[in-house]
Design a protein around this motif. Structure first.
Motif, PDB file in Angstrom:
ATOM      1  N   ASN A   1       0.942  -1.264   0.161  1.00  0.00           N
ATOM      2  CA  ASN A   1       0.033   0.191  -0.085  1.00  0.00           C
ATOM      3  C   ASN A   1       0.928   1.115   0.173  1.00  0.00           C
ATOM      4  O   ASN A   1       1.370   1.748   1.294  1.00  0.00           O
ATOM      5  CB  ASN A   1      -1.036   0.010   1.195  1.00  0.00           C
ATOM      6  CG  ASN A   1      -1.913   1.034   1.262  1.00  0.00           C
ATOM      7  OD1 ASN A   1      -1.950   1.930   0.314  1.00  0.00           O
ATOM      8  ND2 ASN A   1      -2.889   0.817   2.077  1.00  0.00           N
TER       9      ASN A   1
ATOM     10  N   THR B   1       0.165   4.251  -0.069  1.00  0.00           N
ATOM     11  CA  THR B   1      -0.355   5.588   0.669  1.00  0.00           C
ATOM     12  C   THR B   1       0.229   5.477   2.147  1.00  0.00           C
ATOM     13  O   THR B   1       0.070   6.508   2.861  1.00  0.00           O
ATOM     14  CB  THR B   1      -1.966   5.463   0.645  1.00  0.00           C
ATOM     15  OG1 THR B   1      -2.672   4.617   1.241  1.00  0.00           O
ATOM     16  CG2 THR B   1      -2.440   5.532  -0.882  1.00  0.00           C
ATOM     17  N   LYS B   2       0.608   4.377   2.533  1.00  0.00           N
ATOM     18  CA  LYS B   2       1.157   4.174   3.866  1.00  0.00           C
ATOM     19  C   LYS B   2       2.772   4.573   3.941  1.00  0.00           C
ATOM     20  O   LYS B   2       3.396   4.183   3.272  1.00  0.00           O
ATOM     21  CB  LYS B   2       0.717   2.830   4.431  1.00  0.00           C
ATOM     22  CG  LYS B   2      -0.763   2.323   4.527  1.00  0.00           C
ATOM     23  CD  LYS B   2      -1.460   3.017   5.481  1.00  0.00           C
ATOM     24  CE  LYS B   2      -2.765   2.507   5.534  1.00  0.00           C
ATOM     25  NZ  LYS B   2      -2.728   1.378   6.381  1.00  0.00           N
ATOM     26  N   GLN B   3       2.910   5.261   5.148  1.00  0.00           N
ATOM     27  CA  GLN B   3       4.256   5.602   5.342  1.00  0.00           C
ATOM     28  C   GLN B   3       5.043   4.369   6.215  1.00  0.00           C
ATOM     29  O   GLN B   3       4.220   3.778   6.935  1.00  0.00           O
ATOM     30  CB  GLN B   3       4.734   6.910   6.345  1.00  0.00           C
ATOM     31  CG  GLN B   3       4.266   7.968   5.443  1.00  0.00           C
ATOM     32  CD  GLN B   3       4.311   9.281   6.080  1.00  0.00           C
ATOM     33  OE1 GLN B   3       4.712   9.270   7.406  1.00  0.00           O
ATOM     34  NE2 GLN B   3       4.448  10.219   5.388  1.00  0.00           N
TER      35      GLN B   3
ATOM     36  N   ASP C   1       5.588   4.358   1.122  1.00  0.00           N
ATOM     37  CA  ASP C   1       5.429   5.227   0.084  1.00  0.00           C
ATOM     38  C   ASP C   1       6.579   5.386  -0.410  1.00  0.00           C
ATOM     39  O   ASP C   1       6.885   6.234  -1.606  1.00  0.00           O
ATOM     40  CB  ASP C   1       4.432   6.719   0.496  1.00  0.00           C
ATOM     41  CG  ASP C   1       5.203   7.329   1.669  1.00  0.00           C
ATOM     42  OD1 ASP C   1       6.167   6.699   2.443  1.00  0.00           O
ATOM     43  OD2 ASP C   1       5.031   8.458   1.864  1.00  0.00           O
TER      44      ASP C   1
ATOM     45  N   MET D   1       5.189  -3.134  10.322  1.00  0.00           N
ATOM     46  CA  MET D   1       4.157  -3.142   9.412  1.00  0.00           C
ATOM     47  C   MET D   1       3.205  -4.235   9.491  1.00  0.00           C
ATOM     48  O   MET D   1       3.903  -5.426  10.095  1.00  0.00           O
ATOM     49  CB  MET D   1       4.494  -2.866   7.924  1.00  0.00           C
ATOM     50  CG  MET D   1       5.225  -4.113   7.393  1.00  0.00           C
ATOM     51  SD  MET D   1       5.621  -3.939   5.864  1.00  0.00           S
ATOM     52  CE  MET D   1       6.625  -5.478   5.362  1.00  0.00           C
TER      53      MET D   1
ATOM     54  N   LYS E   1      -6.850  -0.282   3.622  1.00  0.00           N
ATOM     55  CA  LYS E   1      -6.537  -0.212   5.103  1.00  0.00           C
ATOM     56  C   LYS E   1      -5.395  -1.046   5.490  1.00  0.00           C
ATOM     57  O   LYS E   1      -4.946  -1.038   6.618  1.00  0.00           O
ATOM     58  CB  LYS E   1      -7.917  -0.771   5.882  1.00  0.00           C
ATOM     59  CG  LYS E   1      -9.099   0.172   5.657  1.00  0.00           C
ATOM     60  CD  LYS E   1     -10.295  -0.447   6.441  1.00  0.00           C
ATOM     61  CE  LYS E   1     -11.504   0.330   5.990  1.00  0.00           C
ATOM     62  NZ  LYS E   1     -12.575  -0.153   6.659  1.00  0.00           N
ATOM     63  N   HIS E   2      -4.922  -1.840   4.600  1.00  0.00           N
ATOM     64  CA  HIS E   2      -3.989  -2.864   4.702  1.00  0.00           C
ATOM     65  C   HIS E   2      -2.378  -2.205   4.532  1.00  0.00           C
ATOM     66  O   HIS E   2      -2.268  -0.915   4.205  1.00  0.00           O
ATOM     67  CB  HIS E   2      -3.596  -3.812   3.675  1.00  0.00           C
ATOM     68  CG  HIS E   2      -3.566  -3.396   2.210  1.00  0.00           C
ATOM     69  ND1 HIS E   2      -4.297  -2.545   1.772  1.00  0.00           N
ATOM     70  CD2 HIS E   2      -2.616  -3.615   1.364  1.00  0.00           C
ATOM     71  CE1 HIS E   2      -4.087  -2.240   0.346  1.00  0.00           C
ATOM     72  NE2 HIS E   2      -2.932  -3.195   0.213  1.00  0.00           N
ATOM     73  N   ASP E   3      -1.297  -2.501   5.225  1.00  0.00           N
ATOM     74  CA  ASP E   3       0.090  -2.316   4.791  1.00  0.00           C
ATOM     75  C   ASP E   3       0.530  -3.103   3.407  1.00  0.00           C
ATOM     76  O   ASP E   3       0.883  -2.478   2.639  1.00  0.00           O
ATOM     77  CB  ASP E   3       1.066  -2.064   6.038  1.00  0.00           C
ATOM     78  CG  ASP E   3       0.585  -1.548   7.180  1.00  0.00           C
ATOM     79  OD1 ASP E   3      -0.081  -0.345   6.975  1.00  0.00           O
ATOM     80  OD2 ASP E   3       0.846  -1.989   8.362  1.00  0.00           O
TER      81      ASP E   3
END
Length: 547
Positions: free
Chosen positions: A312, A314-316, A319, A388, A435-437
């Motif tokens: 994902n 969008t997750k730090q 990204d 994560m 909603k996942h990593d």
């Protein structure tokens, strides 16, 4: 997913998918599975516990451990749904057996204009829906317009090339479909579950959702089977369509059983209580134990299926491209292939499988290199590591084992992986909603063209429910995908798809583990089970027998 996911959104989905309950594992499950170990006690071939033959020759019992989300062929990306809807509906064209070329189904033949825009389909005159009404050109028009209006999985294939003005009904059994622009794989797409033809009387149940709620547990098809009953999370029953226009289905009844525990399914198969097990359900080491014993045969076939991790973006800190590259270098792929797949897979650099048009054999493959991984993390400012979550769906031995191996591998570079296991519908919602990593899924295409794999994986419009589970966006990739879709020049399309695979290898929105061969356990009295390499979710129940 598909799939598990549009597939399989697939698939997914996958999903999908698509992309589809009994929930044995809770969200905090992290306990490792001992390499697919199965403690069930089988009996040797020929013992008194083995039935001499099938108790019922006209009933086929199929076991899977993944529930079915719903049955609307235009709205679901779950592969577990696809398996059912392929039997409930017909399409203009279909894929038969192990062949990856489209064959006539509702359309007896078709013609294409010189400019590649207008397709004329000549429909069979003897096909009827399950309520007895004829399948007509009106039904074809209605089905594709509804798919676009629903705006979910199916729209991803069709919305850019057809609209409500694309259809011209010549007569009850002849229809022209004129594309807004050339679309190379158009006929191939019509054999997918999204090309299922629905009875227009569904409009009587449209409501505010175009009939999605109605079709969640009902059907309006013309296929070889009708839906008799569905006890969610337990059993779905298909009954033979006695008035089917095609060859009469061989099995009167098909029971699709949801059996969460692979060991339970194995014991039931060995006892003859079920006939065939979902090819995703039993780990390779257990399959090796089962083959040739207790009347069990493991069928194997080449496959287009690929196991992979969607990251994902969008997750730090995921990204950061350097972090994703570090993760890719930290995975010991060879150990996974040898110890978990038992050699039944090959390394691959992208989502276009070897053997398919557009496959790029030169795409970079990330080698296992812990020093390189640590260096990349340091360059990304993540030398101290991070934590994560790795999401997996329940009751899949192979994925559990891969997850544990990934957890071990990434710990060596300072990344803590928390494994969480979800029921399939919950997992599907998690990854398609972002909603996942990182997740762990597999993908098999519904039609043999790189457009199918790449469009859903990386086009910006496919984010989430469209099965771009990395939430990846790259303007150049979008441009190339659009070019590949509109071109009818195979060399031009081939070049576009190969460039996309190279870009993906650099950006690492996904990590590809292996392209696997397909193995499924069944009783040796089952005949006619053919595995299609591009769509393992298509089980030809209507052509299978028990002898």
């Amino acid at each position: 997913m598909k799939s598990y996911w549009l597939k399989s959104l697939f698939l997914v989905f996958l999903a999908l998918f698509v992309l589809a309950g009994c929930n044995k594992y809770n969200d905090d499950t992290t306990a490792p599975v001992e390499n697919g170990e199965d403690t069930s006690e089988g009996t040797d071939e020929g013992t008194e516990n083995e039935p001499a033959g099938p108790a019922e020759t006209d009933v086929l019992n199929f076991a899977t451990n993944q529930d079915i989300p719903h049955l609307d062929p235009h709205a679901t990306a779950a592969n577990t749904s696809f398996r059912v809807t392929y039997m409930l509906y017909d399409r203009l064209v279909t894929y038969d057996g192990t062949d990856t070329e489209p064959k006539p189904q509702l359309a007896e033949k078709w013609e294409v204009s010189d400019d590649g825009l207008t397709y004329t389909f000549f429909l069979r005159k003897d096909a009827t829906f399950h309520d007895g009404t004829p399948v007509t050109a009106e039904a074809v028009e209605y089905s594709f317009i509804r798919a676009i209006d629903v705006g979910k999985s199916a729209a991803g294939i069709f919305a850019k090339v057809i609209d409500k003005d694309s259809f011209e009904i010549i007569d009850d059994h002849t229809i022209n479909i004129t594309l807004k622009k050339p679309f190379g794989p158009f006929v191939k797409t019509l054999g997918t579950v999204f090309g299922n033809i629905l009875n227009p009387n569904l409009a009587d149940h449209h409501g505010d959702d175009l009939g999605e709620g109605y079709l969640a547990d009902k059907e309006v098809g013309s296929g070889p089977y009708v839906l008799e009953s569905w006890d969610r999370g337990q059993k779905l029953v298909l009954k033979r369509n006695e008035n089917y226009w095609g060859d009469t289905p061989t099995m009167e009844t098909v029971n699709i059983l949801i059996i969460p525990e692979p060991s339970t399914a194995r014991l039931m198969l060995e006892k003859g209580e079920i006939d065939l097990i979902d090819e995703t359900m039993i780990s390779p080491d257990v399959l090796l134990e089962m083959d040739g014993k207790n009347g069990v045969e493991v069928v194997e076939s080449p496959g287009y299926g690929i196991d992979y991790f969607p990251i994902n973006m969008t997750k730090q800190p995921l990204d950061n491209k350097l972090v994703r590259q570090a993760i890719a270098h930290a995975i010991n792929y060879d150990v996974i292939i040898e110890n978990i797949f038992l050699g039944g897979g090959d390394r691959i650099g992208g989502i276009v499988p070897s053997g398919m048009f557009g496959f790029n054999e030169a795409t970079k493959i990330y080698e296992y290199d812990l020093d390189k991984a640590k260096s990349l993390l340091k360059e990304a400012g993540q030398e101290d590591g991070f934590t994560m979550e790795l999401a997996i769906s329940e009751n899949n031995e192979v994925r559990k084992n891969i997850a544990v191996m990934l957890q071990s591998d990434l710990a060596k570079i300072g990344i803590t992986v928390e494994i969480k296991t979800y029921a399939w519908p919950t997992f599907l919602d998690l990854v398609t909603s972002g909603k996942h990593d990182i997740g762990l899924v597999s993908w098999t295409p519904d039609y043999p063209d790189p457009d199918y794999n790449l469009w859903y994986f990386v086009h910006s419009e496919s984010k989430g429910p469209g099965f771009n589970l990395a939430f990846y966006e790259n303007d150049r990739v979008d441009e190339l995908l659009e070019k590949g879709r509109k071109s009818v020049d195979d060399s031009e399309r081939d070049a576009a798809y190969k460039e996309i695979q190279d870009i993906m290898a650099e950006d690492v929105p996904y990590i590809f583990i292996a392209q696997k061969s397909i193995k499924a356990p069944m009783k040796n009295w089952v005949k006619g089970y053919e595995i299609n390499p591009m769509n393992t979710w298509y089980v030809p129940f209507h052509k299978m027998t028990k002898q």
